[in-house]
Design a protein around this motif. Structure first.
Motif, PDB file in Angstrom:
ATOM      1  N   GLY A  85       0.968  -1.104  -0.070  1.00 27.51           N
ATOM      2  CA  GLY A  85       0.010  -0.080  -0.107  1.00 27.51           C
ATOM      3  C   GLY A  85       0.873   1.275  -0.191  1.00 27.51           C
ATOM      4  O   GLY A  85       1.736   1.507   0.827  1.00 27.51           O
ATOM      5  N   SER A  86       0.522   2.145  -0.665  1.00 26.23           N
ATOM      6  CA  SER A  86       1.412   3.367  -1.164  1.00 26.23           C
ATOM      7  C   SER A  86       0.331   4.658  -0.412  1.00 26.23           C
ATOM      8  O   SER A  86      -0.275   4.866  -1.334  1.00 26.23           O
ATOM      9  N   LEU A  87       0.959   5.127   0.321  1.00 22.94           N
ATOM     10  CA  LEU A  87       0.317   6.284   0.827  1.00 22.94           C
ATOM     11  C   LEU A  87       1.127   7.632   0.422  1.00 22.94           C
ATOM     12  O   LEU A  87       2.498   7.361   0.407  1.00 22.94           O
ATOM     13  N   MET A  88       0.733   8.809   0.850  1.00 20.11           N
ATOM     14  CA  MET A  88       1.601  10.023   0.535  1.00 20.11           C
ATOM     15  C   MET A  88       1.430  10.933   1.793  1.00 20.11           C
ATOM     16  O   MET A  88       0.298  11.153   2.342  1.00 20.11           O
ATOM     17  N   GLY A  89       2.541  11.322   2.076  1.00 17.71           N
ATOM     18  CA  GLY A  89       2.661  12.299   3.302  1.00 17.71           C
ATOM     19  C   GLY A  89       3.253  13.480   2.897  1.00 17.71           C
ATOM     20  O   GLY A  89       4.737  13.543   2.623  1.00 17.71           O
ATOM     21  N   ILE A  90       2.954  14.764   3.342  1.00 24.93           N
ATOM     22  CA  ILE A  90       3.409  15.984   2.836  1.00 24.93           C
ATOM     23  C   ILE A  90       4.537  16.175   4.241  1.00 24.93           C
ATOM     24  O   ILE A  90       3.968  16.356   5.254  1.00 24.93           O
ATOM     25  N   GLU A  91       5.671  16.461   3.703  1.00 26.64           N
ATOM     26  CA  GLU A  91       6.651  16.913   4.604  1.00 26.64           C
ATOM     27  C   GLU A  91       6.857  18.193   4.770  1.00 26.64           C
ATOM     28  O   GLU A  91       7.764  18.887   3.901  1.00 26.64           O
ATOM     29  N   GLY A  92       6.039  19.217   5.560  1.00 25.33           N
ATOM     30  CA  GLY A  92       6.392  20.496   5.716  1.00 25.33           C
ATOM     31  C   GLY A  92       5.241  21.321   5.061  1.00 25.33           C
ATOM     32  O   GLY A  92       4.655  21.359   4.311  1.00 25.33           O
ATOM     33  N   GLY A  93       4.666  22.105   6.278  1.00 22.30           N
ATOM     34  CA  GLY A  93       3.317  22.890   5.920  1.00 22.30           C
ATOM     35  C   GLY A  93       3.527  24.032   4.941  1.00 22.30           C
ATOM     36  O   GLY A  93       2.534  24.680   4.676  1.00 22.30           O
ATOM     37  N   HIS A  94       4.703  24.339   4.781  1.00 27.17           N
ATOM     38  CA  HIS A  94       4.891  25.382   3.793  1.00 27.17           C
ATOM     39  C   HIS A  94       4.458  25.183   2.333  1.00 27.17           C
ATOM     40  O   HIS A  94       3.989  25.858   1.643  1.00 27.17           O
ATOM     41  N   ALA A  95       4.053  23.706   2.146  1.00 23.48           N
ATOM     42  CA  ALA A  95       3.481  23.214   0.912  1.00 23.48           C
ATOM     43  C   ALA A  95       1.882  24.230   0.825  1.00 23.48           C
ATOM     44  O   ALA A  95       1.613  24.076  -0.493  1.00 23.48           O
ATOM     45  N   ILE A  96       1.278  24.463   1.828  1.00 27.43           N
ATOM     46  CA  ILE A  96      -0.128  24.794   1.473  1.00 27.43           C
ATOM     47  C   ILE A  96      -0.071  26.498   1.296  1.00 27.43           C
ATOM     48  O   ILE A  96      -1.013  27.011   0.995  1.00 27.43           O
ATOM     49  N   GLU A  97       1.265  27.040   1.523  1.00 28.47           N
ATOM     50  CA  GLU A  97       1.444  28.282   1.097  1.00 28.47           C
ATOM     51  C   GLU A  97       0.321  29.116   1.720  1.00 28.47           C
ATOM     52  O   GLU A  97      -0.146  30.328   1.206  1.00 28.47           O
ATOM     53  N   ASN A  98      -0.025  28.986   3.180  1.00 25.24           N
ATOM     54  CA  ASN A  98      -0.728  29.750   4.069  1.00 25.24           C
ATOM     55  C   ASN A  98      -2.470  29.785   3.395  1.00 25.24           C
ATOM     56  O   ASN A  98      -2.968  30.732   3.623  1.00 25.24           O
TER      57      ASN A  98
END
Length: 419
Positions: free
Chosen positions: A143-156
């Motif tokens: 099973g391949s899930l994805m996790g974002i490393e770092g909330g800067h990804a949402i650009e506030n």
């Protein structure tokens, strides 16, 4: 004030199996359990080595002899008993607050994962839910899930957060190595003493979506503020115990003590500097030596390198060991309980490895050590993946409840605020 979580979020390891939330052992070999690892940076390796192109590296083949080392391929995942993997969709953060375009770069990394799964569909299956993980396991796939490393990804932007969840992200690490306008990072100067009001909105919206809140990389104050805000279990996708190694990336005991009430999971990582205090001390001494040499010989980098090599020869680098990783698991069990331990190796995101845990094939060796220390099969199955699967399912159930209560939050009137 601590969040109030139903008692089902703090459940015994044996009960995990009885209600079907823990994966079964993969074979009669009691040391080989189905691992759901919290953090692997293989997608970033494709970015760094090949510009996100998959064709140059076929992970259906073994690649343990690559230079620089590659820790992950499908044969070794199989040997390690990895039944599901949170692939990190990572974009570096160079300065406080992130930069415009971070969201697009994260989407590129998510595309790498989707194409990787498509290319290796006999071995990998995209997973969005706990049920998907179980289904993949029943089909003999990872099973391949994805996790974002770092909330800067949402650009506030809460809208961007929701869009990244819709694209497949199932956890987000609130910060990476630099702080944000709404949350403090463990490895940057604190500016907010934890979460801002907007940061609390991000956490609440993650709970409403069903996205795991990941507290690796944040300050202790941010950990506590988040635990005061959430209504679902948190994870630490790749952190270890600060009680054994005083690294800011590790989890302090007063946070571990809150895990039973929250239902969260600390996924012990295999980063040498987070595991061995001696290694961390050596790393700090080497950094200081490098800075001193740069000040003494600012115009001669070659001499700096030569003198640093002499220092390293006189001060051999301590190695972290598998036994020390097990010590971190022991410590978390003592403070929080076995129900709150997982594994997040950080393979292919680290430049050096723990002796005995050199790549994704080596998880069984860790379970051998735990069994020698008296851990039961139920304990090992919970640590391997049952605990994080339970946390994922609890987040999904809480999201269904919250979505009946309220709609998606609007953007704040005044933005995230100036710092």
């Amino acid at each position: 004030m601590h969040s109030k979580i139903p008692s089902i979020f703090s459940i015994s390891a044996a009960a995990l199996i009885s209600i079907g939330l823990a994966p079964l052992a993969l074979s009669a070999d009691s040391a080989k359990f189905m691992v759901i690892d919290g953090h692997n940076d293989l997608p970033w390796q494709y970015h760094e080595r090949y510009g996100n192109r998959l064709a140059p590296l076929d992970v259906a083949d073994r690649h343990e002899d690559m230079k620089p080392p590659l820790h992950t391929d499908i044969p070794r995942l199989r040997e390690g008993g990895v039944g599901a993997q949170f692939w990190s969709v990572y974009v570096p953060i160079a300065a406080y607050g992130g930069a415009p375009g971070d969201a697009a770069l994260v989407l590129d990394q998510m595309d790498v994962v989707r194409r990787l799964v498509e290319r290796h569909s006999d071995d990998l299956a995209l997973a969005m839910t706990a049920a998907d993980v179980r289904r993949a396991a029943s089909e003999g796939k990872i099973g391949s899930l994805m996790g974002i490393e770092g909330g800067h990804a949402i650009e506030n932007s809460l809208g961007t957060l929701r869009s990244l969840y819709a694209a497949g992200a199932r956890y987000m690490t609130l910060t990476h190595s630099k702080g944000l306008a709404w949350a403090d990072s463990a490895t940057d100067a604190p500016r907010h003493d934890g979460l801002t009001e907007f940061g609390e909105s991000v956490v609440r919206e993650m709970n409403r979506l069903g996205m795991l809140v990941d507290l690796s990389h944040v300050t202790a104050a941010t950990m506590h503020d988040t635990l005061d805000t959430v209504t679902a279990p948190v994870i630490f996708s790749h952190s270890s115990a600060r009680g054994l190694n005083d690294h800011p990336r590790n989890v302090p005991d007063d946070v571990l003590e809150r895990m039973p009430k929250n239902g969260g999971v600390v996924m012990v990582t295999f980063v040498p500097g987070y595991i061995s205090q001696e290694r961390r001390d050596w790393d700090l001494a080497r950094t200081g030596q490098r800075a001193s040499l740069a000040a003494m010989h600012p115009y001669d980098e070659g001499l700096q390198d030569d003198l640093l090599a002499e220092w390293e020869a006189a001060h051999p680098k301590p190695e972290a060991t598998l036994s020390q990783v097990a010590d971190h698991i022991d410590h978390i069990r003592k403070v929080a309980g076995v129900e709150h331990i997982g594994l997040g190796g950080d393979f292919d995101g680290i430049s050096s490895v723990v002796q005995g845990l050199e790549d994704v094939s080596t998880y069984p060796a860790l379970f051998d050590e735990l069994k020698r220390r008296g851990y039961s099969d139920a304990d090992c199955e919970a640590i391997a993946g049952g605990n994080v699967l339970r946390a994922l399912e609890a987040n999904e159930k809480e999201a269904l409840r919250l979505q009946q209560e309220r709609l998606a939050e609007d953007p704040p009137e005044d933005g995230v605020g100036a710092v």
